[in-house]
Design an enzyme around this catalytic site. Structure first.
Site, short mmCIF file in Angstrom:
data_model
loop_
_atom_site.label_atom_id
_atom_site.label_comp_id
_atom_site.label_asym_id
_atom_site.label_seq_id
_atom_site.Cartn_x
_atom_site.Cartn_y
_atom_site.Cartn_z
N CYS A 1 50.71 -33.88 89.26
CA CYS A 1 50.13 -32.60 89.71
C CYS A 1 51.20 -31.54 89.93
O CYS A 1 50.97 -30.35 89.71
CB CYS A 1 49.32 -32.83 90.98
SG CYS A 1 50.26 -33.54 92.35
N GLN B 1 45.48 -34.08 84.28
CA GLN B 1 46.71 -34.87 84.40
C GLN B 1 46.52 -36.34 84.07
O GLN B 1 47.49 -37.08 83.90
CB GLN B 1 47.27 -34.74 85.82
CG GLN B 1 46.43 -35.43 86.89
CD GLN B 1 46.90 -35.10 88.29
OE1 GLN B 1 46.86 -33.95 88.72
NE2 GLN B 1 47.34 -36.11 89.04
N HIS C 1 49.13 -33.26 97.32
CA HIS C 1 48.62 -32.82 96.02
C HIS C 1 49.04 -31.38 95.76
O HIS C 1 48.86 -30.51 96.62
CB HIS C 1 47.10 -32.95 96.00
CG HIS C 1 46.48 -32.70 94.66
ND1 HIS C 1 46.97 -33.27 93.49
CD2 HIS C 1 45.42 -31.95 94.29
CE1 HIS C 1 46.23 -32.88 92.47
NE2 HIS C 1 45.29 -32.07 92.92
#
Length: 494
Positions: free
Chosen positions: A305, A299, A441
Site C-alpha cells: 500500500c 495491490q 495502511h
C-alpha cells in the site's frame, strides 16, 4: 468517575466484544494437546511447515522438532499463503555454557503464516506458546458463568458486563451499550449464513481446495458477519459494514496480507515540514473532477500500500506541474526500494528517497505490477517522471484541507480498523478502536466535503474497484479519525 477509568473499562468492553486488534475470536476445531489426535498432514503442508520450523529454530536458538501439522492454503496469482498450526517438541538444552537454567522438554502449539511464491518463501507470522498454558473460553469469560462464544448475543454480554461492573452505568457505558441491546443472531442465522456464503463465493469467484477448507471458510465468514455487525453498531458515522471480498479471511490473515505494520514504527527518512501559506480551505474539493487522479488500482495479496500511496501522490504532483496525468509504476518501488520491505510493508518517506535516488519513476505500462517482489528492472531511459524532494505536512486537518486544495492529493497513513468489512458511507469509529498510534495502511487523500452535514475525507484505496465505494473509502474529517492526520506527506516537483 475519572475519565481514565472510564476509558479502561470501555477498552475492557471492546476486548470482550472482540473488536480490539488481535482480540477477534477465530473459528477453530477443538484442539488436542497430543499430536496423535491430529489427522496426518497433507504432503503439500509439510514443506512450508518445515521451513517455518527451521526459521523458528534459528530465531529462538532452539532445537525443536515437528510433531504434527495441519492448516489451510489460499492461492492468488502465482503465490500461496499457508496458514498452519503445528505441534513442536522443543528439546531440552544440554549445553551448560548456553543454558542458564535446566530446561525440560516442552510441547509448543504454534501458528505460522508462510507465503510461498516462485523463487522465494517467507515466514510472515509466528506465534508459539506451551500447550499446557492455553486459557479456555470459559476462563476468559471470567465470572459470567457462560462460554465466551455466547457473547455473540448482545443482551447476554450486557448482562454479564453489569455483573462484572455493577457500578458502571456512567456516560461511557450508557453511550455504547444500548447500541448492542439486541441479540444480533436471529433464529434463522445458520440458513442466512449458508445463503450469504454461497452468494459471496459466486460474487467473488472463490474456489477452495477441499471440502474441509470450504467449511472452515464458511465458519470464518459467519464469524465475520457478527464482527461486522458489532463494528456497525459502534460506528458514529454513516458507514455501512457487511460482506466484502475479504469476508472469508480471519483478522490475522487480513492484516498479514493486506496491511503494513511498518507504518506504526515511523523509522523512515525525516522530511522537512512544508510551509503553510495561510490560505483557507474551500468548503469542498475533489481532484478526481479535475483530472489529477488515475483509476483505482489493486495491490493484490501484497502489503505494498505504501507504494500505491506514494505513486498516487506523485501522479497528482506531476499532473499539476507538467499538465500530464500518467499512471506510474508501483512495481518499480516494490523491486528497487531496498530500504522498504516490498510486500511486507514500507514507509512513504523511504519511497520518495528511492524515487529520487533511482532517477525517477517508469509508467505502469513500461513496468507493470506483479504483486510480488522480483529483481529490480528499472531503466533510467524509460523514466517519465522525476521528483525533486519530499515534505511532511501539518497535523492540522484544516491546514491539510487547504494544502490539498492548493497543491494536490496527499499521501497519508491510517489505522485500517473496520475496513475489512467497509461497504460505503462515512466511517467514524470510536477512538479506542481506531487508535492514531496504530496506523497500518497507506492511502491517498484526493478530496473532502460534506454529506448531509457530515464532514469527510475522500480516500483512494488500493484494493480494487470491487471494494468500498468503487475503490474509495470515506472517513470522518475534523476529529483525527484513525490517525488520518498523523503521517501526511507529498513529493515535490519543481
Amino acid at each position: 468517575m475519572e475519565p481514565w477509568l472510564r476509558l479502561l473499562r470501555l477498552l475492557g468492553l471492546l476486548g470482550l466484544l472482540g473488536l480490539l486488534p488481535g482480540s477477534a475470536p477465530v473459528p477453530a476445531q477443538p484442539r488436542a494437546v497430543g499430536a496423535q489426535a491430529w489427522e496426518p498432514p497433507s504432503p503439500e503442508l509439510l514443506g512450508p511447515a518445515r521451513f517455518a520450523l527451521e526459521t523458528y529454530n534459528r530465531a529462538a536458538g532452539t532445537r525443536a522438532v515437528l510433531g504434527a501439522v495441519r492448516g489451510r492454503v489460499r492461492r492468488a496469482g502465482k503465490g500461496s499463503l499457508y496458514s498452519l498450526e503445528a505441534i513442536l517438541e522443543e528439546q531440552p538444552c544440554r549445553d551448560p555454557t548456553v543454558c542458564q537454567l535446566p530446561v525440560s522438554k516442552k510441547t509448543l502449539l504454534c501458528s505460522f503464516e508462510v507465503l510461498d511464491e516462485p523463487g522465494r518463501r517467507m515466514l510472515l507470522r509466528r506465534d508459539c506458546s506451551p500447550v499446557d498454558t492455553k486459557v479456555t473460553g470459559a476462563e476468559i469469560a471470567g465470572g459470567c458463568g457462560q462460554p465466551k462464544s455466547d457473547f455473540s448475543q448482545g443482551s447476554a454480554l450486557i448482562s454479564c458486563l453489569f455483573q462484572l461492573y455493577p457500578d458502571d452505568r456512567d456516560e461511557t457505558f450508557s453511550s455504547v451499550l444500548p447500541l448492542l441491546n439486541k441479540d444480533p443472531l436471529p433464529r434463522d442465522f445458520p440458513v442466512k449464513v449458508t445463503s450469504a456464503f454461497k452468494k459471496f463465493v459466486s460474487t467473488y469467484n472463490r474456489t477452495y481446495e477441499t471440502k474441509e477448507e470450504a467449511q472452515w471458510r464458511m465458519s470464518v465468514f459467519a464469524s465475520n458477519l457478527v464482527r461486522a455487525q458489532k463494528i456497525q453498531a459502534l460506528d458514529r458515522g454513516t458507514a455501512q459494514y457487511g460482506v466484502t471480498k475479504f469476508s472469508d479471511l480471519t483478522e490475522e490473515e487480513f492484516r498479514t496480507i493486506y496491511l503494513n505494520p511498518l507504518l506504526k514504527e515511523e523509522l523512515g527518512k525525516k522530511m522537512q515540514l512544508a510551509k503553510f501559506t495561510g490560505d483557507s480551505a474551500p468548503p469542498e474539493w475533489d481532484w478526481r473532477n479535475k483530472g489529477a487522479v488515475t483509476k483505482v488500482k489493486d495491490q493484490g495479496m501484497c502489503g505494498s500500500c505504501w507504494a500505491f500511496s506514494v505513486t498516487g501522490n506523485v501522479e497528482g504532483q506531476w499532473f499539476l506541474k507538467r499538465g500530464t496525468l500518467l499512471s506510474l509504476s508501483e512495481q518499480e518501488l516494490v523491486d528497487c526500494d531496498k530500504v522498504d520491505k516490498a510486500c511486507l510493508g514500507g514507509l512513504p518517506s523511504n519511497a520518495y528517497s528511492a524515487i529520487k535516488n533511482l532517477g525517477g519513476l517508469e509508467t505502469e505500462e513500461d513496468y507493470s505490477y506483479q504483486g510480488h517482489m522480483q529483481a529490480c528492472n528499472f531503466s533510467a531511459e524509460k523514466a517519465k517522471v522525476y521528483i525533486n524532494d519530499s515534505v511532511e505536512l501539518s497535523r492540522s486537518e484544516q491546514k491539510l484541507a487547504a494544502w490539498l486544495a492548493q497543491n494536490g492529493p496527499i499521501s497519508v497513513a491510517i489505522n485500517a480498523f473496520g475496513m475489512q468489512f467497509y461497504r460505503h458511507g462515512i466511517s467514524h469509529p470510536l477512538r479506542p478502536l481506531c487508535s492514531p498510534w496504530l496506523i497500518d495502511h497507506a492511502v491517498l487523500l484526493v478530496g473532502y466535503g460534506n454529506r448531509s452535514d457530515v464532514p469527510f475525507w475522500a480516500i483512494k484505496n488500493s484494493w480494487g474497484t470491487n471494494w468500498g465505494e468503487e475503490g474509495y473509502y470515506y472517513l470522518h474529517r475534523g476529529s483525527g479519525s484513525c490517525g488520518v492526520n498523523a503521517m501526511a506527506s507529498s513529493a515535490v516537483v519543481n
